[in-house]
Each structure stands twice: as C-alpha cells, then as structure tokens.
Design a protein around this motif. Sequence first.
Motif, PDB file in Angstrom:
ATOM      1  N   ARG A 201       9.972 -30.859   3.377  1.00 49.48           N
ATOM      2  CA  ARG A 201       9.793 -29.356   3.137  1.00 49.48           C
ATOM      3  C   ARG A 201      11.561 -29.046   3.140  1.00 49.48           C
ATOM      4  O   ARG A 201      13.255 -29.938   3.747  1.00 49.48           O
ATOM      5  N   THR A 202      12.270 -28.163   2.507  1.00 44.67           N
ATOM      6  CA  THR A 202      13.459 -27.593   2.709  1.00 44.67           C
ATOM      7  C   THR A 202      13.402 -26.531   2.868  1.00 44.67           C
ATOM      8  O   THR A 202      12.435 -25.749   2.519  1.00 44.67           O
ATOM      9  N   THR A 203      14.483 -25.679   3.852  1.00 42.67           N
ATOM     10  CA  THR A 203      14.618 -24.659   4.517  1.00 42.67           C
ATOM     11  C   THR A 203      16.136 -24.383   4.080  1.00 42.67           C
ATOM     12  O   THR A 203      16.386 -25.107   4.513  1.00 42.67           O
TER      13      THR A 203
ATOM     14  N   ASP B 168      29.432 -30.570   2.956  1.00 40.46           N
ATOM     15  CA  ASP B 168      28.685 -30.790   4.475  1.00 40.46           C
ATOM     16  C   ASP B 168      27.898 -31.767   4.256  1.00 40.46           C
ATOM     17  O   ASP B 168      26.372 -31.801   4.943  1.00 40.46           O
ATOM     18  N   PHE B 169      27.302 -32.049   2.918  1.00 43.38           N
ATOM     19  CA  PHE B 169      25.812 -33.227   3.017  1.00 43.38           C
ATOM     20  C   PHE B 169      26.063 -34.878   4.201  1.00 43.38           C
ATOM     21  O   PHE B 169      26.438 -35.201   4.450  1.00 43.38           O
ATOM     22  N   GLY B 170      24.583 -34.442   4.734  1.00 44.82           N
ATOM     23  CA  GLY B 170      25.002 -35.322   5.206  1.00 44.82           C
ATOM     24  C   GLY B 170      23.222 -35.461   6.478  1.00 44.82           C
ATOM     25  O   GLY B 170      22.670 -34.224   6.840  1.00 44.82           O
TER      26      GLY B 170
ATOM     27  N   LEU C  11      24.503 -26.212  12.175  1.00 47.32           N
ATOM     28  CA  LEU C  11      23.990 -25.522  11.598  1.00 47.32           C
ATOM     29  C   LEU C  11      24.746 -24.073  11.185  1.00 47.32           C
ATOM     30  O   LEU C  11      24.743 -23.848  12.737  1.00 47.32           O
ATOM     31  N   SER C  12      24.949 -23.813   9.606  1.00 41.91           N
ATOM     32  CA  SER C  12      25.241 -23.120   9.601  1.00 41.91           C
ATOM     33  C   SER C  12      24.874 -22.351   8.571  1.00 41.91           C
ATOM     34  O   SER C  12      23.826 -22.434   8.498  1.00 41.91           O
ATOM     35  N   GLU C  13      24.696 -20.287   9.265  1.00 41.44           N
ATOM     36  CA  GLU C  13      24.045 -19.718   8.171  1.00 41.44           C
ATOM     37  C   GLU C  13      24.000 -19.976   6.797  1.00 41.44           C
ATOM     38  O   GLU C  13      24.976 -20.293   6.390  1.00 41.44           O
ATOM     39  N   GLY C  14      22.988 -20.111   6.074  1.00 38.50           N
ATOM     40  CA  GLY C  14      23.422 -20.713   4.623  1.00 38.50           C
ATOM     41  C   GLY C  14      22.861 -21.961   4.142  1.00 38.50           C
ATOM     42  O   GLY C  14      22.391 -22.313   3.404  1.00 38.50           O
ATOM     43  N   ASP C  15      22.844 -22.804   5.003  1.00 45.46           N
ATOM     44  CA  ASP C  15      23.043 -24.464   4.958  1.00 45.46           C
ATOM     45  C   ASP C  15      21.460 -24.815   4.002  1.00 45.46           C
ATOM     46  O   ASP C  15      20.124 -24.144   5.161  1.00 45.46           O
ATOM     47  N   ARG C  16      21.062 -25.336   3.857  1.00 45.46           N
ATOM     48  CA  ARG C  16      20.089 -26.209   3.228  1.00 45.46           C
ATOM     49  C   ARG C  16      19.941 -27.648   3.871  1.00 45.46           C
ATOM     50  O   ARG C  16      20.750 -28.094   3.852  1.00 45.46           O
TER      51      ARG C  16
ATOM     52  N   ASP D 273       2.151 -27.773  18.901  1.00 44.21           N
ATOM     53  CA  ASP D 273       1.863 -27.230  17.568  1.00 44.21           C
ATOM     54  C   ASP D 273       2.395 -26.246  16.991  1.00 44.21           C
ATOM     55  O   ASP D 273       1.952 -25.688  15.846  1.00 44.21           O
ATOM     56  N   ASP D 274       2.978 -25.436  17.929  1.00 46.81           N
ATOM     57  CA  ASP D 274       3.965 -24.505  16.787  1.00 46.81           C
ATOM     58  C   ASP D 274       5.335 -25.259  16.008  1.00 46.81           C
ATOM     59  O   ASP D 274       5.844 -24.689  15.255  1.00 46.81           O
ATOM     60  N   ILE D 275       5.876 -26.847  16.273  1.00 48.10           N
ATOM     61  CA  ILE D 275       6.590 -27.186  15.536  1.00 48.10           C
ATOM     62  C   ILE D 275       6.028 -27.990  14.490  1.00 48.10           C
ATOM     63  O   ILE D 275       5.376 -28.210  14.016  1.00 48.10           O
ATOM     64  N   GLN D 276       6.942 -26.901  12.869  1.00 48.61           N
ATOM     65  CA  GLN D 276       6.021 -27.543  12.055  1.00 48.61           C
ATOM     66  C   GLN D 276       7.577 -28.658  11.515  1.00 48.61           C
ATOM     67  O   GLN D 276       6.581 -29.228  10.260  1.00 48.61           O
ATOM     68  N   GLY D 277       7.925 -29.263  11.782  1.00 49.83           N
ATOM     69  CA  GLY D 277       8.948 -30.305  11.543  1.00 49.83           C
ATOM     70  C   GLY D 277       9.925 -30.436  11.784  1.00 49.83           C
ATOM     71  O   GLY D 277      10.903 -29.549  12.580  1.00 49.83           O
ATOM     72  N   LYS D 278      10.599 -31.719  12.426  1.00 49.97           N
ATOM     73  CA  LYS D 278      12.468 -31.870  12.376  1.00 49.97           C
ATOM     74  C   LYS D 278      13.442 -31.734  11.017  1.00 49.97           C
ATOM     75  O   LYS D 278      12.747 -32.353   9.842  1.00 49.97           O
ATOM     76  N   VAL D 279      14.444 -31.727  11.785  1.00 46.75           N
ATOM     77  CA  VAL D 279      15.037 -31.679  10.318  1.00 46.75           C
ATOM     78  C   VAL D 279      16.010 -32.953  10.090  1.00 46.75           C
ATOM     79  O   VAL D 279      16.668 -33.516  11.387  1.00 46.75           O
ATOM     80  N   LEU D 280      16.518 -33.371   9.080  1.00 49.18           N
ATOM     81  CA  LEU D 280      16.411 -34.602   8.719  1.00 49.18           C
ATOM     82  C   LEU D 280      17.968 -34.386   8.134  1.00 49.18           C
ATOM     83  O   LEU D 280      18.629 -35.490   8.867  1.00 49.18           O
ATOM     84  N   MET D 281      18.012 -33.789   6.443  1.00 47.60           N
ATOM     85  CA  MET D 281      19.496 -33.741   6.545  1.00 47.60           C
ATOM     86  C   MET D 281      19.902 -32.825   6.052  1.00 47.60           C
ATOM     87  O   MET D 281      19.237 -31.663   5.467  1.00 47.60           O
ATOM     88  N   ARG D 282      21.766 -32.227   5.786  1.00 53.42           N
ATOM     89  CA  ARG D 282      21.854 -31.040   5.086  1.00 53.42           C
ATOM     90  C   ARG D 282      21.799 -31.288   3.638  1.00 53.42           C
ATOM     91  O   ARG D 282      22.958 -32.850   3.757  1.00 53.42           O
ATOM     92  N   ILE D 283      21.105 -30.950   2.514  1.00 52.55           N
ATOM     93  CA  ILE D 283      21.612 -30.786   1.430  1.00 52.55           C
ATOM     94  C   ILE D 283      22.786 -29.694   0.559  1.00 52.55           C
ATOM     95  O   ILE D 283      23.044 -29.921  -0.494  1.00 52.55           O
TER      96      ILE D 283
END
Length: 198
Positions: A37-39, A193-195, A50-55, A178-188
């Motif tokens: 998923r993306t967030t 700052d992609f990586g 991570l900074s505000e607005g990073d996808r 159970d409240d963890i929705q997922g692990k952040v893998l990479m910034r797109i």
Amino acid sequence: MKDKNTHSRLLNELSGLAETMLISLFVVSLAFTYIFRTTTIIGSSMNETLSEGDRVIMTAWYNSPKQGDVVVIDAQHAVTFDESGSLVTKNGIDKMIVKRIIAVEGQKVDFDFVQGKVYVDNKLYSEPYISGLTHLDEGAFPDQYPVTVPKGYVFVMGDNRRDSQDSRSYRIGFVPVDDIQGKVLMRISPISDFGIID
C-alpha cells in the motif's frame, strides 16, 4: 503473400504484447491491493528519516514485529499500566501514525530523561537515526520505568524525539501488534529521496 504474412506476424506480436501488459497490470494491481500500500507521511515525528509529505510504500503482510522496523499504526488504543501494574486499555488518538519499534514483547525499556538516553534490556540503545535526544516523558508510565513490553504489544517512538507522540504518551502507551497496519519499505516521493527505509 509476403505482406499478408508480415501483417499477420505483426498482429500476433502486438496481441502478445497487449496480453503481457494486461497480465502485468493485473498482477501489479493485485499486489497493491493485498500486499503493498502507499501512504503519505503527516507531521514531523519521524524527521529526519521521513518528512511531512513523503510518499512511502508499506507492506500489508506484516505479522512479526522486529526492533527497528518503521511501521504504520492505527492508534485507536492506548495501553498503559494502572497503579497495581495491570494493563489498562483506553481510547487512543484514533488516527494513523508512523513510528519506529524500539522494543518487542518481553523486552525491558528504560530512560534517562536527563541525559536523553534510551535503554533496552539494560543496554544503551543505539539510535543513529534520531533527531534530538529523548528528554521528554509524556506520562504513559509515570514512576514505572523500566517497563517490560507485554505479550502481543510493542513499544514505539518517533525518530524526532522532541516532537513525537509515541509510547511515552498516555494517549498511546504500548501498541497492540494487531493495530500495526504494515511496515514501511521505501520512500517513492520526492524522487530526490527515493530509497529503502531503514
């Protein structure tokens, strides 16, 4: 006759290419529906990581939390201890947050708020990613440190310790796995700052 064969071959190749593209699109669509998923990051609690607005892309298949993982949490529960040391569950901040797992179940967390240091299992925890030291106690466990993370929970913190509502706060406390929705893998995004996120 030659033109007809060339035309037929071209149509077959185009048809094969279109089929490959449709299958690829279908597989990517399935992956982003059920696996990834993306967030977008809101707020500054994970600066400088991570900074505000990073996808970012996160994995939704995540069931074994590990120390150091950056995770997306649906913070609907706040879990702390009462005076007798029993777990108490209250309403949380009821929004999605991104934090780093500092300790998992069975690990002991302690702080030296004067020196700004974090200890896990009686050892100084190495945190090369943090922005600022950990001086703030936000009332989750007053006079109860060190605390041992209960089974089925994790202790999380933002990398920007001066501006992060996290497990130190009475409004979050221990986070149920159970409240963890997922692990952040990479910034797109932003592309500059992609990586991969560590």
